[in-house]
Design a protein around this motif. Structure first.
Motif, PDB file in Angstrom:
ATOM      1  N   ASP A   1       5.650  11.435  -1.239  1.00 45.11           N
ATOM      2  CA  ASP A   1       4.758  10.717  -2.093  1.00 45.11           C
ATOM      3  C   ASP A   1       4.877  10.229  -3.293  1.00 45.11           C
ATOM      4  OD1 ASP A   1       2.820  11.405   0.038  1.00 45.11           O
ATOM      5  OD2 ASP A   1       2.073  13.209  -0.894  1.00 45.11           O
ATOM      6  N   ALA A   2       5.992  10.854  -4.236  1.00 46.49           N
ATOM      7  CA  ALA A   2       6.535  10.417  -5.379  1.00 46.49           C
ATOM      8  C   ALA A   2       7.072   9.018  -5.399  1.00 46.49           C
ATOM      9  CB  ALA A   2       7.171  11.391  -5.790  1.00 46.49           C
TER      10      ALA A   2
ATOM     11  N   SER B   1       6.988  16.516   1.307  1.00 45.87           N
ATOM     12  CA  SER B   1       5.539  15.656   1.345  1.00 45.87           C
ATOM     13  C   SER B   1       5.632  15.249  -0.193  1.00 45.87           C
ATOM     14  CB  SER B   1       4.442  16.280   1.741  1.00 45.87           C
ATOM     15  OG  SER B   1       4.320  17.658   1.222  1.00 45.87           O
ATOM     16  N   ARG B   2       5.634  16.024  -0.993  1.00 42.14           N
ATOM     17  CA  ARG B   2       5.652  15.757  -2.614  1.00 42.14           C
ATOM     18  C   ARG B   2       6.850  14.469  -2.990  1.00 42.14           C
ATOM     19  NH1 ARG B   2       6.417  20.043  -6.338  1.00 42.14           N
ATOM     20  NH2 ARG B   2       5.915  18.796  -7.810  1.00 42.14           N
ATOM     21  N   TYR B   3       8.000  14.873  -2.185  1.00 46.46           N
ATOM     22  CA  TYR B   3       8.964  13.727  -2.541  1.00 46.46           C
ATOM     23  C   TYR B   3       8.728  12.406  -2.079  1.00 46.46           C
ATOM     24  CZ  TYR B   3      13.920  12.127  -2.539  1.00 46.46           C
ATOM     25  OH  TYR B   3      14.965  11.261  -2.762  1.00 46.46           O
TER      26      TYR B   3
ATOM     27  N   ASP C   1       9.328  22.181  -2.281  1.00 45.17           N
ATOM     28  CA  ASP C   1       8.838  21.037  -1.643  1.00 45.17           C
ATOM     29  C   ASP C   1       9.220  21.344  -0.107  1.00 45.17           C
ATOM     30  OD1 ASP C   1       7.230  18.822  -0.695  1.00 45.17           O
ATOM     31  OD2 ASP C   1       8.737  17.476  -1.343  1.00 45.17           O
TER      32      ASP C   1
ATOM     33  N   LYS D   1       7.695  17.958 -12.251  1.00 44.84           N
ATOM     34  CA  LYS D   1       8.423  18.017 -10.871  1.00 44.84           C
ATOM     35  C   LYS D   1       9.739  18.522 -11.146  1.00 44.84           C
ATOM     36  CE  LYS D   1       8.190  13.456  -9.835  1.00 44.84           C
ATOM     37  NZ  LYS D   1       7.166  12.939 -10.852  1.00 44.84           N
TER      38      LYS D   1
ATOM     39  N   ASP E   1       5.672   6.160  -1.081  1.00 47.72           N
ATOM     40  CA  ASP E   1       4.218   6.041  -0.554  1.00 47.72           C
ATOM     41  C   ASP E   1       3.892   4.628  -0.441  1.00 47.72           C
ATOM     42  OD1 ASP E   1       4.411   5.547  -3.342  1.00 47.72           O
ATOM     43  OD2 ASP E   1       2.337   6.572  -3.792  1.00 47.72           O
TER      44      ASP E   1
ATOM     45  N   PHE F   1      12.621  18.040  -4.237  1.00 44.60           N
ATOM     46  CA  PHE F   1      11.963  18.763  -5.197  1.00 44.60           C
ATOM     47  C   PHE F   1      11.846  20.292  -4.641  1.00 44.60           C
ATOM     48  CE2 PHE F   1       8.864  14.870  -5.988  1.00 44.60           C
ATOM     49  CZ  PHE F   1       9.891  14.409  -6.680  1.00 44.60           C
TER      50      PHE F   1
END
Length: 661
Positions: free
Chosen positions: A493-494, A489-491, A485, A282, A497, A482
């Motif tokens: 989810d990391a 969404s990736r941030y 990103d 990441k 979540d 990130f």
């Protein structure tokens, strides 16, 4: 969910020094709060409670106490406080590099950097030397077309040139990222290609212990794999040259005036990469203001650093500890930059460096401290470490025996400060400071401004049992996001979540209610679950690695898809000349049963040539578990993240044998 039995009150090894409030930086901060803010605190617990209950009051006090200088003032401390998306100090413009070099104006002839290397002789830079070289490098980068927002990347070791290039990049408002030259081209490209750099700085080779390492082919492959590069700068270090490059000396040619572009508080300073042990690394973006404030607070109030101090912490440029080392300059301390094999020519090399450089803070990995203990080293007797006031330990859990060994070696005059944090926040989340006691096997507690606690699976706060390490209030050094990103969404989810609006760090932790201290039991995604009881991997290692026959160990639990109890598997690396026979297996199982519980007795014990760790010393339980369940090593971990590149081969072979049967 069932929990473990309540732990006993841990053993106190060291009380705060009687003059801690008078003679330490955090004591000075308390006095300042009383004088300027009319805030009086009886001790650290009260201070910490305020620091997370009144975020605006605390972080504005850090701003004022350390005299942060902004070109334009902030409108308020927190524009938004929701996580993710907290907005810190909107309106403020500043520059991290300007604050790093601020001591140069007061004491240009004072020592800023001491460099020790196995590739070349010792180097030293005064504050004036450092400021001059940064100004020249800034002018050189600007001549190459580097401006605000451009990415400058480095394939460089921990040497002064790397520091100069980083500060010059930051001074322009450009964005920095670095990889250590022990990384192969594929791992470097996986990282740097995400951020599309325009300039690469690289070396042709280096010496590691007694071995010369040629990196010219790797650099050529990296340049080919990064099509956005416009220039490559060759930093001379070791034998060899790089063709078709800008020479470092030419980058720094001619005098230049210092300059620092003012950027917004959240403007990207650097991109750090996760370890890549669970997928593509990441690209974590950290900002000027967040790193500035967090490291001013941490380095002064936790590590007790200031003018006249000297910080030695072995690190590579791929680890967040490199950024922390550089930030020692923020508080006026000098730093020791070390490159080479940390165990060459012997296990005591780092202690000799501490003596030679007059270190007042020495960072050490828990694995290094335990190896010194096992080998019978007596560093405080064999070396003049009279200037040493604090030993920092991070990267993996330190067993209680390691705490006792440091205490026995150095006595009450040296504070053992064990911490746990991460690349994600580029600082410590849990650690000690001069006002906290030291408890055997336990981290002293949450850092100032960090609302850390443990949650169970339903989001309830828990103590005296293992839970997920969470942070319930925003921190300035939480990532901006990130890279790439765009929708966040990736941030989310990391980190968000599991508990909406609450940062889940991914570590398994137990806070001790009686003391406020805590233990980190490993990554929560690698935590063992036997019959509904969660077991921390660190508990196994503390017992198993005390046996003289065992050099290292790793434990995983393979779940039964049919709903059965699964299998608890222990892997051990044996001391030279030792065989894993039935008698040793019985000793291991008896030790685990007697010290912990029958649930901790493994279903199988297997000898391995080496236990896989990443380059920061963390054991790779989750990748091993995935390999044993059928995944290919290349699918679960990048070889460049491994301390020993072949360490997963034996596990892959074992998985192949299991599938064949």
């Amino acid at each position: 969910m069932n929990h473990q039995l309540l732990p006993q009150r841990p053993e106190m090894l060291r009380e705060p020094a009687p003059d801690a409030r008078r003679a330490t930086a955090i004591g000075g901060y308390l006095t300042w709060l009383e004088r300027t803010r009319d805030l009086a605190f009886t001790g650290y617990h009260d201070l910490h409670r305020w620091s997370v209950a009144d975020l605006e009051g605390f972080w504005s006090s850090i701003w004022d106490y350390f005299d942060v200088r902004a070109r334009t003032p902030y409108d308020r401390v927190l524009g938004r406080r929701d996580m993710p998306g907290a907005e810190w100090f909107p309106g403020a413009t500043l520059n991290y590099a300007e604050h790093v070099l601020r001591p140069a104006g007061a004491a240009p002839s004072g020592m800023a950097v001491l460099a020790r290397s196995q590739t070349r002789g010792p180097l030293e830079l005064s504050w004036g030397d450092l400021a001059d070289q940064v100004a020249r490098a800034r002018a050189g980068l600007r001549a190459l077309g580097v401006g605000r927002g451009d990415r400058v990347v480095a394939y460089l070791p921990n040497i002064p040139e790397t520091l100069v290039a980083f500060l010059a990049t930051a001074s322009l408002g450009a964005i920095w990222s670095s990889c250590a030259p022990e990384f192969r081209a594929r791992g470097v490209i996986d990282r740097f290609s995400q951020i599309e750099p325009t300039v690469l700085l690289a070396i042709a080779g280096y010496r590691y212990g007694e071995k010369d390492i040629d990196r010219r082919d790797e650099v050529a492959a990296i340049r080919t794999g990064l099509p956005t590069l416009r220039h490559t700068v060759h930093v001379p270090y070791g034998p060899g040259d790089l063709a078709d490059t800008v020479a470092w000396v030419d980058l720094l040619t001619g005098p230049a005036e210092p300059g620092f572009d003012a950027v917004p508080f959240a403007h990207p300073l650097c991109v750090l990469f996760s370890s890549g042990t669970t997928g593509k690394p990441k690209a974590i973006i950290h900002g000027h203001g967040g790193i500035l404030l967090e490291h001013l607070k941490n380095h002064s109030l936790s590590w007790d650093l200031g003018p006249g101090d000297r910080m030695l912490w072995f690190t590579t440029t791929a680890w967040m500890m490199w950024n922390s080392l550089v930030s020692g300059l923020l508080v006026g301390a000098s730093i020791v930059m070390v490159d080479g094999n940390p165990l060459h020519p012997g296990l005591d090399w780092q202690w000799r460096l501490a003596e030679e450089t007059g270190a007042t803070l020495m960072g050490a990995s828990p694995g290094f401290l335990m190896a010194c203990r096992k080998e019978g080293l007596i560093p405080a007797k064999d070396h003049d470490l009279s200037r040493l006031r604090q030993i920092g330990a991070a990267g993996s859990p330190l067993p209680a025996e390691g705490f006792r060994w440091v205490q026995e070696q150095f006595g009450p005059g040296v504070l053992l400060n064990v911490g746990s944090g991460g690349t994600d926040v580029c600082t410590g989340i849990l650690q000690g400071n001069p006002l906290r006691p030291v408890w055997a096997g336990e981290i002293s507690g949450p850092c100032l401004g960090v609302a850390a606690t443990a949650y169970d699976e339903r989001g309830n706060e828990v103590t005296d049992v293992l839970g997920e390490l969470v942070i319930t209030q925003p921190m300035p050094s939480m990532p901006i996001g990130f890279w790439g990103d765009t929708d966040g969404s990736r941030y989310r989810d990391a980190y968000f979540d599991t508990y909406p609006g609450v940062w889940r760090h991914g570590d398994w932790v137990r806070f001790t209610a009686a003391t406020g201290s805590c233990t980190v039991a490993g990554r929560s995604d690698a935590t063992l679950n036997r019959g509904g009881v969660r077991l921390g991997t660190g508990e196994f290692y503390r017992i198993v690695e005390e046996l003289p026959e065992i050099d290292d160990s790793l434990v995983v639990h393979l779940d039964d898809t049919a709903g059965g109890p699964g299998r608890l598997l222990l892997f051990v690396a044996l001391h030279d000349g030792v065989e894993l026979d039935d008698a040793l297996r019985r000793r291991i199982t008896t030790a685990l049963r007697d010290a912990l519980s029958p649930r901790h007795v493994p279903d199988g014990i297997t000898a391995m040539p080496v236990i896989p760790r990443n380059r920061t010393g963390k054991k790779l339980e989750l990748p091993v578990k995935k390999i044993l369940l059928g995944a290919a090593p290349s699918e679960v971990v990048s070889p460049d993240t491994l301390a020993e590149p072949t360490s997963l081969a034996a596990f892959a072979a074992l998985a192949s044998q299991r599938s064949a049967h």
